[in-house]
Motif scaffolding. Structure first.
Motif, PDB file in Angstrom:
ATOM      1  N   LEU A 124     -52.078  -9.362  -9.885  1.00  0.00           N
ATOM      2  CA  LEU A 124     -52.392  -7.945 -10.109  1.00  0.00           C
ATOM      3  C   LEU A 124     -53.867  -7.779 -10.405  1.00  0.00           C
ATOM      4  CD1 LEU A 124     -49.400  -6.837 -12.346  1.00  0.00           C
ATOM      5  CD2 LEU A 124     -49.930  -5.919 -10.082  1.00  0.00           C
ATOM      6  N   VAL A 164     -51.776  -5.048  -5.834  1.00  0.00           N
ATOM      7  CA  VAL A 164     -51.116  -6.348  -5.901  1.00  0.00           C
ATOM      8  C   VAL A 164     -51.911  -7.327  -5.043  1.00  0.00           C
ATOM      9  CG1 VAL A 164     -49.004  -7.641  -5.372  1.00  0.00           C
ATOM     10  CG2 VAL A 164     -48.862  -5.317  -6.293  1.00  0.00           C
ATOM     11  N   LEU A 170     -42.317  -3.111  -5.353  1.00  0.00           N
ATOM     12  CA  LEU A 170     -43.482  -2.358  -4.890  1.00  0.00           C
ATOM     13  C   LEU A 170     -43.116  -0.885  -4.691  1.00  0.00           C
ATOM     14  CD1 LEU A 170     -44.810  -4.847  -2.176  1.00  0.00           C
ATOM     15  CD2 LEU A 170     -45.293  -4.809  -4.632  1.00  0.00           C
ATOM     16  N   SER A 207     -48.202  -1.916  -6.657  1.00  0.00           N
ATOM     17  CA  SER A 207     -47.031  -2.074  -7.507  1.00  0.00           C
ATOM     18  C   SER A 207     -46.266  -0.758  -7.607  1.00  0.00           C
ATOM     19  CB  SER A 207     -47.448  -2.554  -8.901  1.00  0.00           C
ATOM     20  OG  SER A 207     -48.174  -1.518  -9.563  1.00  0.00           O
ATOM     21  N   LEU A 232     -44.337  -5.584 -11.773  1.00  0.00           N
ATOM     22  CA  LEU A 232     -44.320  -6.488 -10.624  1.00  0.00           C
ATOM     23  C   LEU A 232     -43.526  -7.727 -11.012  1.00  0.00           C
ATOM     24  CD1 LEU A 232     -45.426  -7.239  -7.748  1.00  0.00           C
ATOM     25  CD2 LEU A 232     -47.179  -8.551  -8.970  1.00  0.00           C
TER      26      LEU A 232
END
Length: 321
Positions: free
Chosen positions: A173, A209, A256, A278, A289
């Motif tokens: 992330l 992400v 997601l 995310s 996530l």
């Protein structure tokens, strides 16, 4: 926080008949479930100069009014397809792989009368990325006598011969500091083999992400827009990206946002590359996530521990809340 289930074996069923010793065409009577690749569709609505509403799958060039975009949610495509072909009085049972990475399949008889497989069922096969494999050849036990059969094929991503190598992963992330909600062996949902070494990172919806390790995008699901705690409704669905690494391990990035996958199946990505956004989709209590590294251990997925580096150094995941 929770984990999706795009990793359980997926089943397809096929039935056929034997008539007078000759194998007659089979009929597909069951389909593959979740865990394939789905593309989000779009429908457009607009009004012409006469006030008549129009719908189309393409945005008009010169609309007379504002155009409304309507998402069309499609079911995921199949991970694999069971294909049976006639060949000189026998059936060849093939597995066709739709993914950009290897899968393992196992073929079973659900029911049979006067038919056998060569090799005998249940039979396994590993199918290369977007390739095919002959799993078994079916023929009569007693030629000249009729019979029937029903086949079931389970499929699972990954090569059972994969040999994981030690590797350091990047934090998946784009955040200054990780907020780990659930780590290894988390009591809430990280208590089965495929999620025991998973990590849940809290993240606002729309957080970039990143690929934690270089690899090839094997699967993408990006068309789901709902979330909740109903296992029946959401247990088998979540938007996710599965990336295959060179040693056969696979990283799963799950929950997601709708349309949150920014990569395509078959694309090679580098570590640190933005691959999506995310979200909060599937069986989950809130935005986060879910990240896990998995390997196929022979028709079962298992998560494996991994080393990960964050902005401030090595991360620890021994959190069980």
């Amino acid at each position: 926080m929770h984990s999706p289930t795009p990793a359980r074996p997926i089943t397809t069923i096929l039935a056929g008949l034997l008539a007078g010793g000759a194998l007659v065409s089979g009929v597909l009577v069951g389909g593959l479930l979740v865990t394939g690749t789905a593309d989000a569709g779009r429908l457009y609505r607009w009004t012409d100069a006469n006030g008549v509403s129009h719908y189309g799958d393409r945005r008009p060039d010169t609309p007379a009014s504002p155009v409304t975009e309507i998402p069309v949610h499609a079911e995921p495509d199949a991970m694999a397809r069971l294909r049976v072909e006639r060949d000189a009085g026998y059936y060849q049972a093939w597995a066709d792989n739709a993914l950009a990475g290897p899968i393992e399949v196992m073929l079973h008889f659900s029911n049979r009368d006067n038919i056998e497989g060569m090799p005998a069922l249940p039979a396994r096969a590993t199918v290369p990325a977007r390739g095919s494999a002959l799993v078994s050849v079916l023929g009569p036990v007693q030629p000249g006598r009729g019979g029937s059969f029903e086949l079931r094929m389970d499929s699972l991503p990954g090569d059972p011969n994969a040999r994981p190598r030690d590797a350091e992963y990047l934090m998946p992330l784009q955040q200054a500091e990780p907020d780990i909600q659930q780590g290894y062996a988390g009591r809430f949902s990280h208590n089965d083999p495929q999620n025991r070494h998973a990590v849940d990172f809290a993240a606002p919806i729309g957080t970039p992400v990143l690929a934690a390790r270089e690899g090839v995008v094997m699967q993408v699901e990006s068309d789901f827009d709902r979330a909740g705690l109903s296992m029946e409704k959401y247990g088998g669905r979540a938007n996710f990206i599965r990336i295959l690494h060179d040693d056969g391990t696979m990283a799963l990035y799950a929950h997601l946002r709708e349309g949150g996958a920014h990569v395509r199946v078959g694309q090679r990505v580098r570590a640190g590359q933005v691959i999506g956004l995310s979200g909060n989709t599937g069986f989950t209590t809130g935005p986060h996530l879910h990240f896990v590294v998995q390997v196929n251990r022979g028709m079962r997925l298992e998560s494996i521990p991994f080393r990960m580096r964050g902005p401030q150094g090595a991360l620890r995941f021994d959190i069980t809340r």
